[in-house]
Motif scaffolding. Structure first.
Motif, PDB file in Angstrom:
ATOM      1  N   ASP A 176      18.333  72.684   3.746  1.00  0.00           N
ATOM      2  CA  ASP A 176      17.803  73.471   2.630  1.00  0.00           C
ATOM      3  C   ASP A 176      16.349  73.124   2.316  1.00  0.00           C
ATOM      4  O   ASP A 176      15.974  71.953   2.250  1.00  0.00           O
ATOM      5  CB  ASP A 176      18.666  73.220   1.390  1.00  0.00           C
ATOM      6  N   LEU A 177      15.544  74.163   2.125  1.00  0.00           N
ATOM      7  CA  LEU A 177      14.136  73.992   1.741  1.00  0.00           C
ATOM      8  C   LEU A 177      13.795  74.815   0.492  1.00  0.00           C
ATOM      9  O   LEU A 177      12.660  75.243   0.306  1.00  0.00           O
ATOM     10  CB  LEU A 177      13.216  74.389   2.896  1.00  0.00           C
ATOM     11  N   THR A 178      14.792  74.994  -0.367  1.00  0.00           N
ATOM     12  CA  THR A 178      14.608  75.790  -1.577  1.00  0.00           C
ATOM     13  C   THR A 178      13.423  75.307  -2.408  1.00  0.00           C
ATOM     14  O   THR A 178      12.670  76.109  -2.983  1.00  0.00           O
ATOM     15  CB  THR A 178      15.889  75.749  -2.427  1.00  0.00           C
ATOM     16  N   HIS A 179      13.245  73.999  -2.492  1.00  0.00           N
ATOM     17  CA  HIS A 179      12.221  73.444  -3.375  1.00  0.00           C
ATOM     18  C   HIS A 179      10.865  73.284  -2.702  1.00  0.00           C
ATOM     19  O   HIS A 179       9.930  72.786  -3.333  1.00  0.00           O
ATOM     20  CB  HIS A 179      12.690  72.094  -3.925  1.00  0.00           C
ATOM     21  N   LEU A 180      10.751  73.701  -1.455  1.00  0.00           N
ATOM     22  CA  LEU A 180       9.495  73.468  -0.748  1.00  0.00           C
ATOM     23  C   LEU A 180       8.285  74.124  -1.412  1.00  0.00           C
ATOM     24  O   LEU A 180       7.234  73.467  -1.549  1.00  0.00           O
ATOM     25  CB  LEU A 180       9.613  73.909   0.713  1.00  0.00           C
ATOM     26  N   PRO A 181       8.353  75.386  -1.867  1.00  0.00           N
ATOM     27  CA  PRO A 181       7.173  75.958  -2.533  1.00  0.00           C
ATOM     28  C   PRO A 181       6.722  75.148  -3.743  1.00  0.00           C
ATOM     29  O   PRO A 181       5.515  74.915  -3.936  1.00  0.00           O
ATOM     30  CB  PRO A 181       7.643  77.361  -2.932  1.00  0.00           C
ATOM     31  N   GLU A 182       7.676  74.710  -4.558  1.00  0.00           N
ATOM     32  CA  GLU A 182       7.346  73.881  -5.727  1.00  0.00           C
ATOM     33  C   GLU A 182       6.708  72.568  -5.290  1.00  0.00           C
ATOM     34  O   GLU A 182       5.715  72.110  -5.874  1.00  0.00           O
ATOM     35  CB  GLU A 182       8.620  73.606  -6.533  1.00  0.00           C
ATOM     36  N   ILE A 183       7.264  71.957  -4.260  1.00  0.00           N
ATOM     37  CA  ILE A 183       6.750  70.676  -3.790  1.00  0.00           C
ATOM     38  C   ILE A 183       5.331  70.829  -3.241  1.00  0.00           C
ATOM     39  O   ILE A 183       4.447  70.014  -3.536  1.00  0.00           O
ATOM     40  CB  ILE A 183       7.697  70.089  -2.729  1.00  0.00           C
ATOM     41  N   LEU A 184       5.100  71.865  -2.442  1.00  0.00           N
ATOM     42  CA  LEU A 184       3.766  72.068  -1.879  1.00  0.00           C
ATOM     43  C   LEU A 184       2.723  72.278  -2.977  1.00  0.00           C
ATOM     44  O   LEU A 184       1.567  71.862  -2.843  1.00  0.00           O
ATOM     45  CB  LEU A 184       3.768  73.258  -0.928  1.00  0.00           C
TER      46      LEU A 184
END
Length: 249
Positions: free
Chosen positions: A173-181
């Motif tokens: 899962d990479l759901t939070h990737l936009p927030e993290i970037l």
């Protein structure tokens, strides 16, 4: 003072004094003479800051891969060295799927700065609860966002964790990737590189597990424990981490 300078100062002060945390004997009393498993590790904090390695009867360890950013190369077998003279079994496998362990075979599970790297924390806690005996314990150490590169992010809502559990979210899962970037403070993450390098590393998170999927505080940790039928019996906070001990109902 900036967040990065404060975190650096905190780390340097703790290294200089290296005294056990307040109330550490209460934790030692829980683990003395007991057998357990550590998810990730071995962890420096359990040697000196919260010295429970020295009092346990035995300890095994599980890491998700035969190579990790934190431990380097690993092999299976009786090679999990948690003190200079004490060795347990090293397992290689997902920390949220302890298929090598039968129900209620351990007295405790310990995990330091590990659960934030898991995409489905409730599933992990349910699995950890499965392998401990009635009245057994789970000890979580989770980072305080103010002390690390998550300080711009919000604490995860419990409802989101519940949705992940119901959906069977796995480690791809990479759901939070936009927030993290957007919010990850790369100045506090020495291995992140520039944005391009950090993005490339993050897209390979299944292989390296460097991402912090979720952000925690003590209220969220307590709610997670309650959801998996455990009671919080001890809790502490140090500048870098929350320390919460739960007992199986």
């Amino acid at each position: 003072m900036s967040a990065s300078r404060l975190a650096k100062l905190t780390r340097n002060l703790r290294r200089a004094f290296r005294r056990p945390i307040a109330g550490y004997r209460d934790y030692q009393a829980v683990f003395a003479g007991k057998s357990g498993i550590e998810i990730g590790g071995p962890s420096k904090i359990f040697r000196r800051d919260l010295p429970i390695y020295r009092v346990v009867k035995s300890l095994d360890g599980v890491n998700f891969s035969a190579w990790t950013v934190w431990e380097g190369s690993l092999t299976k077998g009786r090679v999990f060295r948690y003190t200079k003279s004490r060795i347990g079994r090293q397992f290689i496998g997902e920390g949220s799927d302890l298929k090598m362990a039968v129900d209620a075979c351990y007295d405790f599970v310990i995990s330091c700065n590990n659960l934030e790297h898991m995409a489905n924390p409730l599933a992990a806690l349910i699995e950890w609860r499965r392998v401990i005996k009635p009245g057994g314990h789970i000890l979580l150490i989770l980072p305080r966002k103010e002390s690390n590169f998550d300080h711009r992010r919000s604490v995860t809502r419990f409802e989101h964790l519940l949705d992940d559990w119901r959906a069977g979210t796995d480690e791809h899962d990479l759901t939070h990737l936009p927030e993290i970037l957007e919010l990850h403070d790369r100045s506090m993450d020495s291995g992140s590189g520039d944005l391009e390098a950090f993005t490339a590393r993050s897209l390979k998170n299944f292989e390296n597990r460097c991402l912090h999927h979720h952000v925690f505080d003590t209220a969220l940790i307590a709610r997670m424990f309650d959801h998996v039928d455990m009671d919080v019996v001890l809790e502490n906070a140090i500048p870098t981490d929350y320390i919460v001990l739960g007992r199986k109902r």
